[in-house]
Write a protein that holds these residues in place. Structure first.
Motif, PDB file in Angstrom:
ATOM      1  N   ARG A 111       0.839  -1.204   0.000  1.00 31.50           N
ATOM      2  CA  ARG A 111       0.000   0.000   0.000  1.00 31.50           C
ATOM      3  C   ARG A 111       0.872   1.252   0.000  1.00 31.50           C
ATOM      4  O   ARG A 111       0.523   2.271  -0.608  1.00 31.50           O
ATOM      5  N   ALA A 112       2.001   1.193   0.699  1.00 33.14           N
ATOM      6  CA  ALA A 112       2.919   2.332   0.706  1.00 33.14           C
ATOM      7  C   ALA A 112       3.499   2.572  -0.685  1.00 33.14           C
ATOM      8  O   ALA A 112       3.682   3.721  -1.113  1.00 33.14           O
ATOM      9  N   LEU A 113       3.778   1.480  -1.428  1.00 27.68           N
ATOM     10  CA  LEU A 113       4.246   1.628  -2.805  1.00 27.68           C
ATOM     11  C   LEU A 113       3.195   2.323  -3.658  1.00 27.68           C
ATOM     12  O   LEU A 113       3.511   3.190  -4.485  1.00 27.68           O
ATOM     13  N   ASP A 114       1.932   1.929  -3.483  1.00 26.77           N
ATOM     14  CA  ASP A 114       0.852   2.586  -4.220  1.00 26.77           C
ATOM     15  C   ASP A 114       0.825   4.085  -3.913  1.00 26.77           C
ATOM     16  O   ASP A 114       0.618   4.919  -4.802  1.00 26.77           O
ATOM     17  N   LEU A 115       1.025   4.432  -2.647  1.00 30.78           N
ATOM     18  CA  LEU A 115       0.987   5.844  -2.250  1.00 30.78           C
ATOM     19  C   LEU A 115       2.070   6.645  -2.956  1.00 30.78           C
ATOM     20  O   LEU A 115       1.788   7.699  -3.545  1.00 30.78           O
ATOM     21  N   VAL A 116       3.321   6.169  -2.903  1.00 33.12           N
ATOM     22  CA  VAL A 116       4.401   6.970  -3.486  1.00 33.12           C
ATOM     23  C   VAL A 116       4.382   6.910  -5.011  1.00 33.12           C
ATOM     24  O   VAL A 116       5.031   7.735  -5.664  1.00 33.12           O
ATOM     25  N   ARG A 117       3.674   5.938  -5.600  1.00 35.17           N
ATOM     26  CA  ARG A 117       3.451   5.984  -7.048  1.00 35.17           C
ATOM     27  C   ARG A 117       2.514   7.136  -7.400  1.00 35.17           C
ATOM     28  O   ARG A 117       2.677   7.802  -8.419  1.00 35.17           O
ATOM     29  N   MET A 118       1.514   7.353  -6.564  1.00 34.68           N
ATOM     30  CA  MET A 118       0.502   8.365  -6.851  1.00 34.68           C
ATOM     31  C   MET A 118       0.935   9.771  -6.458  1.00 34.68           C
ATOM     32  O   MET A 118       0.472  10.752  -7.058  1.00 34.68           O
ATOM     33  N   VAL A 119       1.797   9.884  -5.445  1.00 34.23           N
ATOM     34  CA  VAL A 119       2.098  11.196  -4.864  1.00 34.23           C
ATOM     35  C   VAL A 119       3.600  11.418  -4.805  1.00 34.23           C
ATOM     36  O   VAL A 119       4.336  10.611  -4.230  1.00 34.23           O
ATOM     37  N   ASP A 120       4.041  12.520  -5.392  1.00 37.20           N
ATOM     38  CA  ASP A 120       5.393  13.023  -5.192  1.00 37.20           C
ATOM     39  C   ASP A 120       5.269  14.293  -4.362  1.00 37.20           C
ATOM     40  O   ASP A 120       4.892  15.347  -4.889  1.00 37.20           O
ATOM     41  N   PRO A 121       5.544  14.232  -3.059  1.00 37.20           N
ATOM     42  CA  PRO A 121       5.328  15.403  -2.196  1.00 37.20           C
ATOM     43  C   PRO A 121       6.108  16.634  -2.630  1.00 37.20           C
ATOM     44  O   PRO A 121       5.720  17.762  -2.313  1.00 37.20           O
ATOM     45  N   ARG A 122       7.191  16.451  -3.387  1.00 37.78           N
ATOM     46  CA  ARG A 122       8.003  17.590  -3.807  1.00 37.78           C
ATOM     47  C   ARG A 122       7.279  18.475  -4.806  1.00 37.78           C
ATOM     48  O   ARG A 122       7.552  19.678  -4.891  1.00 37.78           O
ATOM     49  N   SER A 123       6.374  17.907  -5.581  1.00 36.76           N
ATOM     50  CA  SER A 123       5.693  18.677  -6.615  1.00 36.76           C
ATOM     51  C   SER A 123       4.184  18.757  -6.413  1.00 36.76           C
ATOM     52  O   SER A 123       3.511  19.546  -7.074  1.00 36.76           O
ATOM     53  N   PHE A 124       3.642  17.945  -5.529  1.00 45.31           N
ATOM     54  CA  PHE A 124       2.189  17.826  -5.399  1.00 45.31           C
ATOM     55  C   PHE A 124       1.533  19.168  -5.070  1.00 45.31           C
ATOM     56  O   PHE A 124       0.564  19.582  -5.710  1.00 45.31           O
ATOM     57  N   GLU A 125       2.082  19.849  -4.060  1.00 48.85           N
ATOM     58  CA  GLU A 125       1.457  21.105  -3.632  1.00 48.85           C
ATOM     59  C   GLU A 125       1.551  22.166  -4.724  1.00 48.85           C
ATOM     60  O   GLU A 125       0.669  23.006  -4.866  1.00 48.85           O
ATOM     61  N   GLY A 126       2.622  22.138  -5.506  1.00 53.00           N
ATOM     62  CA  GLY A 126       2.782  23.124  -6.559  1.00 53.00           C
ATOM     63  C   GLY A 126       2.123  22.739  -7.863  1.00 53.00           C
ATOM     64  O   GLY A 126       2.302  23.428  -8.865  1.00 53.00           O
ATOM     65  N   ALA A 127       1.369  21.650  -7.862  1.00 52.11           N
ATOM     66  CA  ALA A 127       0.665  21.195  -9.066  1.00 52.11           C
ATOM     67  C   ALA A 127      -0.831  21.297  -8.815  1.00 52.11           C
ATOM     68  O   ALA A 127      -1.453  20.324  -8.367  1.00 52.11           O
ATOM     69  N   PRO A 128      -1.424  22.447  -9.053  1.00 52.52           N
ATOM     70  CA  PRO A 128      -2.824  22.652  -8.664  1.00 52.52           C
ATOM     71  C   PRO A 128      -3.812  21.717  -9.334  1.00 52.52           C
ATOM     72  O   PRO A 128      -4.889  21.468  -8.800  1.00 52.52           O
ATOM     73  N   MET A 129      -3.461  21.154 -10.502  1.00 49.91           N
ATOM     74  CA  MET A 129      -4.387  20.258 -11.179  1.00 49.91           C
ATOM     75  C   MET A 129      -4.121  18.792 -10.869  1.00 49.91           C
ATOM     76  O   MET A 129      -4.808  17.912 -11.387  1.00 49.91           O
ATOM     77  N   ALA A 130      -3.119  18.507 -10.029  1.00 46.91           N
ATOM     78  CA  ALA A 130      -2.853  17.119  -9.655  1.00 46.91           C
ATOM     79  C   ALA A 130      -4.072  16.529  -8.973  1.00 46.91           C
ATOM     80  O   ALA A 130      -4.755  17.189  -8.185  1.00 46.91           O
ATOM     81  N   GLN A 131      -4.363  15.266  -9.285  1.00 43.24           N
ATOM     82  CA  GLN A 131      -5.491  14.598  -8.671  1.00 43.24           C
ATOM     83  C   GLN A 131      -5.250  14.416  -7.175  1.00 43.24           C
ATOM     84  O   GLN A 131      -4.138  14.132  -6.747  1.00 43.24           O
ATOM     85  N   GLY A 132      -6.296  14.592  -6.384  1.00 40.54           N
ATOM     86  CA  GLY A 132      -6.187  14.392  -4.947  1.00 40.54           C
ATOM     87  C   GLY A 132      -5.950  12.924  -4.629  1.00 40.54           C
ATOM     88  O   GLY A 132      -6.805  12.077  -4.901  1.00 40.54           O
TER      89      GLY A 132
END
Length: 643
Positions: A111-132
């Motif tokens: 499940r942790a692998l799934d999380l880091v596949r979906m989310v890159d915390p370095r760019s997530f906040e600066g990507a306003p159209m990224a899926q939640g």
């Protein structure tokens, strides 16, 4: 006959070499992807908990933070302790974030692998159209965000609802959502029904395809073990070691089951995928998403059946005998096609004007027909899919703004985006032109969603030519991006733009390029034909002349820079979707086991063609842009300052 054993031996050697190459490439890809995911995992911060002692200097308990301004969603099987609650509130207050997704510190490895596949915390906040996306265990948001999103907090929340809540919170706080790891927070047990819930909510109609591809990876590995056993061992070793590579070391997220899960991964992961697949039908039946509830609603099916019983001839007007752009009577047939996406009934025709090369739907849809064919495409059943597609990339949105910036001395005070949909362009443009106020106009209720999300300042809902008098002279810039081709009377839309612009105002238009060679190469599977929605496909010269006739000055034109490399990949998707239609659509016959099998087989067989289409788009794009221009063009025009 004596050559036969030698021939077989050579063939076996070739297969062995090919297997070795595939196995070694697989090992390299697994390791490379593991290093990429490790960077994602290392970027996840740890939630800062208060010291264990909360006593003040005289032994009195220190006051706790008030949490009245914050609301929580706690997934089923997860317990929110007071220390985590206080730490989450403290995180929001100290960072100014509006939403935080809290990742359980003991999240299982897969499940942790799934999380880091979906989310890159370095760019997530600066990507306003990224899926939640997140761990779907614990969410906290400022109360005003929850109110705007019309979300009700709660405990023991189902996982599909947690996914939906995460999506909506990100949409309503597009630049202000964080992820943190809570060491005191414990993950709920992973079961096949729960995995199916999450998979269905995340991947939607592509769930079966995604799970099948996941299983196919391990089938490929098994085949490699037979054809190239030594090299295959390297691929298997890389697969087993990947979780340790991603999460090993001093990180906030460090799953406790790395050893056991990693060692059993070649067997355990495909077994979990199979278990998930078996639970997908039950998850669909239990889904509470608005789209799935509408799919299942008997009243919706009855309403569609009643409309179909009346026939579709009433949805089109009488065929034209003259060109709607220049009035010429010289017409020829360009294309006959059907609805390749929604599979609603009807056959549609595009004619070409021999005099001005204008291409148009003939006969065109009536207002009633437009309502029928647009229904459940951008809203209802298709709302989330449309939102995802428009949010895949922000490149074209930024390029449009940059085109305007080259021709202005100061940012416009106000900008009206016509045909704004859910407001994706204003959302991105506001990040470039921070001092400009962006409003939106659209016929659908998407414009209301855009205003509630804060992606536009004001939403105008209705037909542009009917609203333009009330907006006369109010805007310095008007944009129409992939809007004009959907309209019934493009000349009226351009006149409306001239009316709402102030003197010296700018009009930016982006539309498909009907002169692109791929329209002839791909035929009905070329995306810009897009029947039955596209009413007009306007050659660039025609559009520029119409603007000049309205008093505009043409400032700039872009063809190659506006090209969107999607022709072959989406063409392949159209073909696969035609052969294996989406399931459980209320305007189609009830889904059968044969339909489900056809969809699964079609998506699996079609996957290589869609992937090949993605590669073809990138390979062909440079030559296409150089010699043909591409599938899209932009025109920027200005009204006279004394208009």
């Amino acid at each position: 006959m004596t050559d036969l054993p030698t021939s077989r031996l050579c063939s076996s050697k070739h297969r062995g070499r090919a297997g070795q190459a595939v196995a070694l490439a697989t090992a390299a890809l697994v390791v490379g992807n593991g290093l990429r995911l490790r960077r994602h995992a290392k970027a996840l911060p740890a939630l800062a908990y208060a010291p264990a002692s909360t006593e003040g200097p005289e032994g009195a308990a220190a006051p706790q933070r008030s949490t009245d301004e914050y609301v929580f969603w706690v997934a089923e099987g997860v317990t929110l302790d007071d220390a985590t609650r206080q730490a989450v509130v403290a995180h929001l207050e100290s960072t100014g974030a509006a939403v935080v997704d809290v990742v359980p510190g003991d999240l299982p490895a897969l499940r942790a692998l799934d999380l880091v596949r979906m989310v890159d915390p370095r760019s997530f906040e600066g990507a306003p159209m990224a899926q939640g996306r997140g761990a779907f265990a614990l969410l906290c948001a400022r109360a005003e965000v929850a109110d705007r999103a019309r979300l009700t907090p709660g405990t023991n929340v189902g996982l599909q609802q947690m996914v939906h809540t995460t999506l909506e919170l990100k949409r309503h706080a597009p630049r202000s959502m964080h992820h943190v790891v809570g060491s005191h927070l414990h993950a709920a047990p992973s079961t096949a029904p729960r995995r199916a819930e999450v998979a269905l909510a995340v991947f939607g109609a592509a769930t079966t395809f995604v799970q099948t591809v996941g299983i196919a990876r391990f089938v490929l590995l098994a085949a490699l073990v037979v054809t190239a056993p030594q090299a295959a061992m390297l691929a298997l070793a890389a697969l087993i070691a990947q979780p340790a590579l991603v999460f090993g070391g001093n990180q906030a997220l460090s799953p406790g089951d790395l050893g056991a899960k990693s060692l059993m991964r070649p067997v355990g992961e495909p077994a979990e995928a199979v278990g998930t697949l078996t639970q997908i039908p039950a998850a669909k039946s239990a889904s509470t998403s608005a789209a799935d509830e509408r799919r299942r609603d008997p009243a919706v099916r009855v309403a569609y059946a009643a409309e179909a019983a009346k026939g579709t001839d009433r949805f089109v007007e009488a065929p034209r005998t003259t060109c709607p752009w220049c009035g010429s009577a010289g017409l020829s047939r360009q294309l006959d096609t059907i609805d390749l996406l929604q599979h609603k009934p009807g056959t549609f025709h595009i004619d070409r004007c021999d005099a001005c090369d204008h291409k148009f739907q003939n006969p065109r849809l009536t207002i009633e027909g437009l309502d029928y064919y647009y229904r459940d495409f951008y809203d209802g059943i298709g709302a989330d899919s449309a939102d995802f597609i428009f949010g895949v990339s922000d490149k074209s949105y930024v390029d449009r703004v940059e085109m305007v910036k080259r021709h202005i001395d100061a940012p416009p005070v106000n900008w009206l985006d016509v045909g704004t949909g859910h407001g994706h362009f204003p959302l991105i443009a506001a990040g470039v032109l921070t001092d400009t106020t962006f409003d939106g106009l659209d016929l659908s209720d998407g414009v209301d969603d855009a205003a509630r999300r804060g992606w536009i300042s004001t939403g105008h809902r209705g037909l542009f030519p009917e609203l333009s008098a009330g907006l006369a002279g109010q805007y310095e810039t008007v944009s129409m991006h992939h809007y004009l081709e959907h309209t019934r009377e493009p000349h009226d839309e351009l006149a409306a733009a001239a009316e709402v612009l102030s003197p010296g105002g700018l009009l930016l238009v982006e539309v498909p390029n009907p002169e692109c060679v791929l329209g002839r190469v791909l035929g009905k599977y070329w995306v810009p034909w897009f029947q039955p929605q596209h009413q007009h496909l306007i050659p660039r010269g025609n559009l520029c002349k119409a603007l000049v006739d309205l008093g505009f000055e043409i400032l700039d034109q872009e063809v190659a820079p506006a090209h969107q490399p999607v022709d072959f990949s989406l063409g392949a998707w159209f073909a696969v979707n035609r052969a294996a239609p989406e399931l459980n659509l209320p305007w189609m016959p009830p889904t059968t086991a044969i339909d489900r099998a056809r969809r699964t087989v079609g998506m699996t067989v079609g996957a290589p063609f869609m992937i090949g289409g993605l590669l073809a788009d990138q390979i062909v794009a440079p030559a296409l842009k150089r010699y043909d221009g591409g599938n899209t063009y932009r025109v920027l025009a200005r009204l006279p300052a004394d208009a």
